[in-house]
Design a protein around this motif. Structure first.
Motif, short mmCIF file in Angstrom:
data_model
loop_
_atom_site.label_atom_id
_atom_site.label_comp_id
_atom_site.label_asym_id
_atom_site.label_seq_id
_atom_site.Cartn_x
_atom_site.Cartn_y
_atom_site.Cartn_z
N ILE A 31 0.71 -1.21 0.06
CA ILE A 31 0.03 -0.14 -0.17
C ILE A 31 0.73 1.30 -0.03
CG2 ILE A 31 -1.86 1.15 1.26
CD1 ILE A 31 -2.40 -1.36 2.71
N LEU A 32 0.84 1.95 -1.01
CA LEU A 32 1.50 3.42 -1.18
C LEU A 32 0.57 4.32 -0.59
CD1 LEU A 32 3.06 2.71 -4.66
CD2 LEU A 32 4.14 2.68 -2.75
N VAL A 33 0.99 4.99 0.63
CA VAL A 33 0.27 6.04 1.43
C VAL A 33 0.28 7.10 0.54
CG1 VAL A 33 -0.19 7.21 3.22
CG2 VAL A 33 0.65 4.96 3.59
N GLY A 34 1.32 7.44 -0.11
CA GLY A 34 1.37 8.75 -0.92
C GLY A 34 1.06 9.89 -0.38
N PHE A 35 -0.07 10.58 -1.33
CA PHE A 35 -0.50 11.93 -0.87
C PHE A 35 -2.00 11.60 -0.31
CE2 PHE A 35 2.61 12.75 -3.93
CZ PHE A 35 3.15 13.97 -3.61
N SER A 36 -2.34 10.57 0.38
CA SER A 36 -3.51 10.33 1.00
C SER A 36 -3.81 11.70 1.89
CB SER A 36 -3.57 8.94 1.76
OG SER A 36 -3.23 7.86 0.72
N TYR A 37 -3.11 12.09 2.38
CA TYR A 37 -3.18 13.30 3.57
C TYR A 37 -3.95 14.51 2.92
CZ TYR A 37 0.94 15.50 2.00
OH TYR A 37 2.02 16.10 1.30
N LEU A 38 -3.75 14.58 1.68
CA LEU A 38 -4.37 15.56 0.73
C LEU A 38 -5.85 15.42 0.78
CD1 LEU A 38 -1.80 16.50 -1.93
CD2 LEU A 38 -2.10 17.77 0.14
N ALA A 39 -6.51 14.37 0.82
CA ALA A 39 -8.08 14.13 0.77
C ALA A 39 -8.48 14.59 -0.64
CB ALA A 39 -8.52 14.71 2.22
N ASN A 40 -9.66 15.80 -0.63
CA ASN A 40 -10.11 16.22 -1.64
C ASN A 40 -9.27 16.62 -2.53
OD1 ASN A 40 -12.37 15.16 -0.61
ND2 ASN A 40 -13.08 16.89 0.51
N LEU A 41 -7.99 17.27 -2.03
CA LEU A 41 -7.17 18.19 -2.86
C LEU A 41 -6.25 17.21 -3.95
CD1 LEU A 41 -5.55 20.47 -0.50
CD2 LEU A 41 -7.33 20.91 -2.12
N GLN A 42 -6.61 15.83 -3.79
CA GLN A 42 -5.87 14.92 -4.69
C GLN A 42 -6.41 14.99 -6.11
OE1 GLN A 42 -4.69 10.87 -2.77
NE2 GLN A 42 -6.57 11.51 -1.52
N SER A 43 -7.58 15.38 -6.21
CA SER A 43 -8.03 15.65 -7.68
C SER A 43 -7.32 16.77 -8.17
CB SER A 43 -9.47 15.79 -7.67
OG SER A 43 -10.16 14.68 -7.08
N LEU A 52 1.12 6.98 -10.21
CA LEU A 52 0.91 8.11 -9.07
C LEU A 52 -0.41 8.70 -9.39
CD1 LEU A 52 1.25 9.80 -6.94
CD2 LEU A 52 2.65 11.24 -7.99
N LEU A 53 -0.80 8.91 -10.70
CA LEU A 53 -1.76 9.57 -11.44
C LEU A 53 -3.38 8.60 -11.11
CD1 LEU A 53 -0.72 10.88 -14.90
CD2 LEU A 53 -1.58 12.25 -12.72
N ALA A 54 -2.99 7.08 -11.38
CA ALA A 54 -3.79 6.28 -10.98
C ALA A 54 -4.32 6.08 -9.54
CB ALA A 54 -3.53 4.92 -11.45
N HIS A 55 -3.50 6.28 -8.66
CA HIS A 55 -3.48 6.23 -7.16
C HIS A 55 -4.13 7.40 -6.69
CE1 HIS A 55 -0.41 2.87 -6.09
NE2 HIS A 55 -1.41 2.31 -6.87
N LEU A 56 -4.07 8.61 -7.40
CA LEU A 56 -4.64 9.80 -6.91
C LEU A 56 -6.16 9.80 -7.05
CD1 LEU A 56 -2.34 12.53 -8.07
CD2 LEU A 56 -2.67 11.89 -5.77
N GLU A 108 -7.91 2.64 -2.76
CA GLU A 108 -6.78 1.55 -2.38
C GLU A 108 -5.55 1.78 -3.44
OE1 GLU A 108 -8.56 -2.11 -2.67
OE2 GLU A 108 -9.84 -1.76 -1.04
N LYS A 109 -4.53 2.44 -2.62
CA LYS A 109 -3.15 2.65 -3.52
C LYS A 109 -2.31 1.46 -3.55
CE LYS A 109 -4.20 7.43 -1.89
NZ LYS A 109 -4.94 7.81 -3.27
N THR A 110 -2.82 0.37 -3.99
CA THR A 110 -1.91 -0.81 -3.91
C THR A 110 -1.10 -1.08 -4.97
OG1 THR A 110 -3.97 -2.12 -4.83
CG2 THR A 110 -3.74 -2.02 -2.38
N LEU A 111 0.07 -1.80 -5.01
CA LEU A 111 0.91 -2.30 -5.90
C LEU A 111 1.37 -3.62 -5.57
CD1 LEU A 111 2.38 -1.25 -8.70
CD2 LEU A 111 4.24 -0.37 -6.99
N SER A 112 1.62 -4.50 -6.33
CA SER A 112 2.39 -5.65 -6.01
C SER A 112 3.66 -5.79 -5.78
CB SER A 112 1.81 -6.73 -7.12
OG SER A 112 2.67 -6.26 -8.51
N ILE A 113 4.25 -6.68 -5.23
CA ILE A 113 5.65 -6.68 -4.96
C ILE A 113 6.46 -6.66 -6.14
CG2 ILE A 113 7.60 -7.99 -3.82
CD1 ILE A 113 5.64 -8.94 -1.56
N ALA A 114 5.94 -7.39 -7.19
CA ALA A 114 6.66 -7.46 -8.64
C ALA A 114 6.61 -6.42 -9.20
CB ALA A 114 6.02 -8.73 -9.41
N GLY A 115 5.51 -5.46 -9.02
CA GLY A 115 5.24 -4.10 -9.80
C GLY A 115 6.23 -3.32 -9.21
#
Length: 424
Positions: free
Chosen positions: A113-125, A181-185, A189-196
């Protein structure tokens, strides 16, 4: 199962076993004789114990490997049955495998799980649309540079050959991170496989090292052009340019593939949440259940060899360039000579400036949010500005752009009357 005499094959197998199995064993034995001799000469008991503890894991592995292998293949056939042979072979396979994989990957899930910019909430768009525009500019800008150079024979020189490679590496560098990153924004669920994750880390770091080497090759190109102008075409022939570019890509790929394989062979445990928007080496290493000091040492050597060494070569090249420019008699000549280097100098400053601010900022003075912002700037600033620098500050590229546009308009205007005459 063979129908013929296999004595020759058995002799060959024996020879290979002696050469490639007993040879390394003798080297290991010789190494440990020297090690034990050195350990026994240490003055303190604590020092001897600490020195021996650094070798005990390897010594156990060697004993297990060679012990089970010798039992499996050198046990007298007369004293063993088929069932015992099978049991010994099974134990040989299981013991070595279990020792080499002490506790498989213990992450709670195969997905990270890539937490990334989750703290931005609505500003992610809002961040999504901004990054999308920047990414498209990066792609169009670097592709424009590549096509301009390919379509204009006047730009088929060593400098622009390296620039094509640099633009290609910038596209790969950014594309390894930004699309994901664009897809996760846009999702929760900001997931990524170990291989990825492994693939992303490998591509990102490979492109970074490749760019370091390409910038050093471009600095050498400027050095030859200014300090040895009469020998420029001789020194930087097409074969030499291809060799320098190929070496840059090979160095980046070989070094980072090895590092990535080593990192992802470690057992991971605990939380599968990564406090980052992509898989970078520091956050991934924090997931490891074992001591990562050896990989950190390897990372230090990779940094010194493949990042700082190109930087020192660039620095040395520019010292020679500046020394040569200052010796020119006319101010116009000095200005013109410096202008040929200014674009490359700005690109080097941008690349190393953003990279150093990302990885050498003291952790005590930075927060996670600041780290994410700096990493994002490192990912997009250099790729978006490099094409602008090389097009707006370079008269040859601007001239090639104008001629290409004029040719396109002229060919289009010539096509239209023909279409009209056909219609009539």
């Amino acid at each position: 199962m063979a129908c013929a005499d296999t004595s020759k094959n058995e002799i060959m197998v024996f020879t290979v076993s002696v050469e490639f199995s007993l040879g390394p064993f003798l080297l290991i034995l010789l190494s440990y004789i020297c090690i034990f001799s050195t350990i026994l000469q240490l003055p303190s008991g604590k020092g001897r114990r600490k020195a021996f503890s650094t070798c005990c894991s390897h010594l156990t592995m060697v004993t297990l490997f060679y012990g089970t292998a010798l039992i499996t293949y050198l046990l007298p056939k007369s004293s063993s049955s088929l069932e015992s042979d099978q049991m010994i072979s099974l134990m040989n396979t299981m013991v070595i495998y279990s020792e080499n994989n002490p506790g498989e990957n213990k992450t709670t899930s195969e997905m990270l799980i890539l937490v990334g910019f989750s703290y931005l909430a609505n500003l992610q768009s809002l961040l999504f649309f901004g990054l999308l525009v920047i990414y498209l500019v990066i792609l169009m800008g670097n592709l424009l540079v590549i096509f301009l150079i390919k379509l204009n024979p006047s730009l088929h020189t060593p400098m622009y050959f390296f620039l094509v490679n640099l633009s290609a590496s910038e596209i790969c560098f950014t594309s390894s991170v930004v699309p994901q990153l664009l897809a996760h924004l846009l999702v929760e669920e900001k997931t990524l496989s170990i291989a990825g994750c492994a693939a992303q880390l490998c591509v990102f770091t490979t492109m970074g090292l490749t760019e370091c080497s390409l910038l050093a090759a471009m600095a050498y190109d400027r050095y030859v052009a200014i300090c040895h102008p009469l020998q420029y075409t001789t020194i930087l022939s097409s074969q030499v340019c291809a060799l320098l570019a190929g070496a840059s890509w090979f160095i980046g790929l070989s070094a980072e593939v090895a590092v990535t394989i080593w990192i992802f062979s470690l057992p991971f445990c605990g939380s599968s949440r990564i406090p980052h928007f992509f898989c970078d080496i520091p956050p991934v290493l924090k997931m490891a259940c074992v001591d990562t000091s050896q990989i950190k040492i390897l990372g230090f050597f990779v940094t010194v060899l493949f990042i700082m060494s190109p930087f020192l070569l660039i620095l040395l090249s520019y010292l020679c360039i500046i020394s040569t420019i200052l010796k020119l008699p006319s101010a116009e000549g000095r200005r013109k000579a410096f202008c040929t280097c200014s674009s490359h100098l700005m690109v080097v400053t941008l690349f190393y400036g953003t990279a150093l601010s990302t990885y050498l900022v003291p952790k005590s003075s930075s927060t996670t949010d600041n780290d994410l912002l700096i990493s994002l700037l490192n990912t997009i600033v250099s790729p978006v500005l490099n094409p602008i620098i090389y097009t707006l500050r370079n008269a040859e590229v601007k001239g090639a752009l104008r001629s290409t546009v004029v040719k396109g308009i002229f060919s289009h205007s010539r096509r239209n009357p023909r279409l009209k005459s056909r219609d009539s």
